[in-house]
Design a protein around this motif. Structure first.
Motif, short mmCIF file in Angstrom:
data_model
loop_
_atom_site.label_atom_id
_atom_site.label_comp_id
_atom_site.label_asym_id
_atom_site.label_seq_id
_atom_site.Cartn_x
_atom_site.Cartn_y
_atom_site.Cartn_z
N SER A 32 0.81 -1.22 0.00
CA SER A 32 0.00 0.00 0.00
C SER A 32 0.85 1.27 0.00
CB SER A 32 -0.95 0.02 1.20
OG SER A 32 -0.26 0.34 2.40
N MET A 33 2.11 1.15 0.39
CA MET A 33 3.00 2.30 0.51
C MET A 33 3.98 2.43 -0.67
SD MET A 33 2.27 3.69 3.51
CE MET A 33 3.71 4.67 3.89
N LEU A 34 4.18 1.37 -1.43
CA LEU A 34 5.19 1.37 -2.48
C LEU A 34 4.81 2.27 -3.64
CD1 LEU A 34 6.16 -2.42 -2.73
CD2 LEU A 34 7.33 -0.60 -1.47
N HIS A 35 5.83 2.91 -4.20
CA HIS A 35 5.65 3.69 -5.43
C HIS A 35 5.87 2.80 -6.64
CE1 HIS A 35 6.51 6.96 -2.48
NE2 HIS A 35 5.41 7.39 -3.06
N LYS A 36 6.90 1.96 -6.57
CA LYS A 36 7.19 1.01 -7.64
C LYS A 36 7.56 -0.32 -7.00
CE LYS A 36 8.72 4.33 -11.04
NZ LYS A 36 9.63 4.60 -12.13
N GLU A 37 6.86 -1.37 -7.39
CA GLU A 37 7.16 -2.70 -6.87
C GLU A 37 8.26 -3.34 -7.73
OE1 GLU A 37 5.02 -6.92 -5.69
OE2 GLU A 37 3.79 -5.13 -5.95
N LEU A 38 9.11 -4.12 -7.08
CA LEU A 38 10.15 -4.89 -7.76
C LEU A 38 9.75 -6.37 -7.69
CD1 LEU A 38 13.37 -3.22 -6.31
CD2 LEU A 38 12.29 -2.81 -8.51
N PRO A 39 8.92 -6.84 -8.62
CA PRO A 39 8.43 -8.21 -8.53
C PRO A 39 9.54 -9.25 -8.58
CG PRO A 39 7.72 -7.18 -10.59
CD PRO A 39 8.39 -6.13 -9.78
N GLY A 40 10.67 -8.91 -9.20
CA GLY A 40 11.77 -9.86 -9.28
C GLY A 40 12.29 -10.31 -7.93
N PHE A 41 12.20 -9.45 -6.91
CA PHE A 41 12.68 -9.85 -5.59
C PHE A 41 11.89 -11.06 -5.07
CE2 PHE A 41 12.27 -9.58 -0.92
CZ PHE A 41 13.59 -9.87 -0.59
N GLY A 42 10.58 -10.95 -5.06
CA GLY A 42 9.77 -12.07 -4.58
C GLY A 42 9.91 -13.30 -5.45
N GLU A 43 9.95 -13.08 -6.77
CA GLU A 43 10.09 -14.21 -7.69
C GLU A 43 11.40 -14.95 -7.46
OE1 GLU A 43 9.80 -12.10 -11.35
OE2 GLU A 43 7.63 -11.80 -11.17
N LEU A 44 12.50 -14.19 -7.37
CA LEU A 44 13.80 -14.82 -7.16
C LEU A 44 13.90 -15.45 -5.77
CD1 LEU A 44 16.14 -12.25 -8.90
CD2 LEU A 44 15.84 -14.65 -9.52
N PHE A 45 13.33 -14.80 -4.76
CA PHE A 45 13.36 -15.36 -3.42
C PHE A 45 12.66 -16.72 -3.40
CE2 PHE A 45 11.54 -16.23 0.70
CZ PHE A 45 12.69 -16.20 1.48
#
Length: 174
Positions: free
Chosen positions: A98-111
């Motif tokens: 809810s606070m993010l301006h831009k999400e980095l989906p690669g972080f969750g995907e790689l994790f």
């Protein structure tokens, strides 16, 4: 000749001031092994720790600490651990998103990929690790287990922390 990524990393800050936030209804300063691990790894890599808070797994408390971090000139990165599962009480991901301006989906995907490949197999699908920008800051939210923290910190966050900040700051310097 260096690759563009190598060039970017060579221009990246070597020190990033980080706020550690443990999201838990039960952990204390003495029992917060994951928060302590984040601190130790940051310090070993030369990154100053701007603070360390333990907050309950409550949406309003998590967003409040993110607002404080967004307004703090002494914080460049926020590293949250805990509250990323699928239990009804786990609201870290919703609060962070809810606070993010831009999400980095690669972080969750790689994790999740690394978790699957190295540690926990198909149970990796239960993780909701997330990252993104909060103004001129970076936010990483990872699970609260020490194994998950070690994996996220050593394989993803620490190798790219300076590079991420270089990208965030490049508009300012241009």
């Amino acid at each position: 000749m260096r690759t563009p990524t190598e060039q970017h990393k060579s221009e990246a800050p070597s020190r990033v001031s980080c706020l550690i936030v443990t999201v838990s209804d039960t952990r204390t300063a003495e029992t917060d092994k994951s928060g302590q691990l984040i601190r130790r790894l940051l310090e070993e890599h030369g990154h100053p720790v701007a603070g360390h808070h333990i907050v309950p797994d409550e949406y309003d408390r998590i967003t409040a600490i993110l607002r404080e971090a967004a307004d703090s000139p002494g914080v460049e990165a926020v590293l949250l651990n805990g509250g990323t599962g699928i239990a009804a009480r786990d609201v870290t991901v919703e609060a962070v998103r809810s606070m993010l301006h831009k999400e980095l989906p690669g972080f969750g995907e790689l994790f999740r990929y690394l978790s699957f490949a190295e540690d926990i197999g198909s149970a990796a699908l239960l993780s909701r690790a997330v990252a993104g920008t909060l103004g001129r800051k970076i936010v990483f939210a990872m699970p609260g287990s020490t194994g998950a923290v070690k994996l996220a910190m050593t394989r993803l966050i620490l190798p790219e922390l300076g590079h991420v900040m270089r990208e965030i700051y490049k508009d300012i310097r241009s």
